[in-house]
Design an enzyme around this catalytic site. Structure first.
Site, short mmCIF file in Angstrom:
data_model
loop_
_atom_site.label_atom_id
_atom_site.label_comp_id
_atom_site.label_asym_id
_atom_site.label_seq_id
_atom_site.Cartn_x
_atom_site.Cartn_y
_atom_site.Cartn_z
N LYS A 261 0.81 -1.21 0.00
CA LYS A 261 0.00 0.00 0.00
C LYS A 261 0.86 1.28 0.00
CE LYS A 261 -3.99 -2.22 2.15
NZ LYS A 261 -4.96 -2.15 3.27
N THR B 28 -5.15 -7.43 10.63
CA THR B 28 -5.50 -6.20 9.92
C THR B 28 -5.18 -4.97 10.76
OG1 THR B 28 -7.26 -7.37 8.76
CG2 THR B 28 -7.39 -4.97 8.76
N PHE C 178 -15.93 3.00 6.51
CA PHE C 178 -14.51 3.23 6.21
C PHE C 178 -14.21 3.33 4.72
CE2 PHE C 178 -15.16 -1.37 6.53
CZ PHE C 178 -14.59 -1.82 5.35
N HIS D 192 -2.04 -5.70 1.62
CA HIS D 192 -3.33 -6.37 1.42
C HIS D 192 -3.04 -7.75 0.87
CE1 HIS D 192 -7.36 -7.26 -0.18
NE2 HIS D 192 -6.71 -7.72 -1.23
N ARG E 272 2.62 -6.30 8.97
CA ARG E 272 1.87 -5.18 9.54
C ARG E 272 2.48 -4.70 10.86
NH1 ARG E 272 -3.76 -7.64 7.48
NH2 ARG E 272 -3.88 -6.48 5.52
N ASN F 181 -2.36 0.08 6.75
CA ASN F 181 -1.78 -1.14 7.33
C ASN F 181 -0.80 -1.85 6.40
OD1 ASN F 181 -3.58 -2.27 5.54
ND2 ASN F 181 -4.83 -3.29 7.09
#
Length: 141
Positions: A11, A93, A59, A117, A104, A114
């Site tokens: 991410k 998560t 979210f 994915h 993470r 985080n």
């Protein structure tokens, strides 16, 4: 154990930290083969389409904003029991609940930011891989 493929995203926050190589090293050290990879900057439409199943949840808008905030790496990992093993490597998560030594725990900034994915099922893996890659872009090793 069966050889599986799973889909993975590094991410924007992890890309910004310049830890792509470190994460790829962790993938390979865990026995995964990276059989497809590319960097891209998601448009709002791409992010909304990818996270369609979360539309309407509180979210969703924040997730789309975050995922379009900078470049990401998308990759296909291949290996025995790849889906579950990749999820184990990622960790919980919520990084506050992630075990030490997971991606993470090491690279996430928050519940939303985080770092990574990963697909949660064979059906998700197939859908997510097809969203970003054609079959010709995947190179089994």
């Amino acid at each position: 154990m069966a050889i599986q493929r799973t889909f993975s995203i590094i991410k924007p926050n992890a890309v910004k930290k310049n830890v792509i190589g470190a994460i790829y090293n962790r993938f390979e050290s865990a026995g995964f083969s990276i059989v497809a990879a590319k960097m891209l900057h998601l448009t709002r439409e791409q992010a909304e389409g990818f996270y369609e199943e979360h539309k309407g949840r509180p979210f969703f808008d924040g997730l789309v904003e975050f995922m379009t905030s900078g470049p990401i790496m998308v990759q296909v990992l291949e290996g025995e029991n790849a889906i579950q093993r990749h999820r184990d490597l990622m960790g919980a998560t919520n990084p506050d609940n992630a075990l030490a030594g997971t991606l993470r725990a090491d690279y996430a900034d928050s519940f939303t930011e985080n770092a990574v994915h990963g697909s949660d099922s064979e059906a998700s893996a197939a859908r997510e891989i097809a969203y970003f890659f054609t079959e010709n872009e995947i190179c089994p090793r």
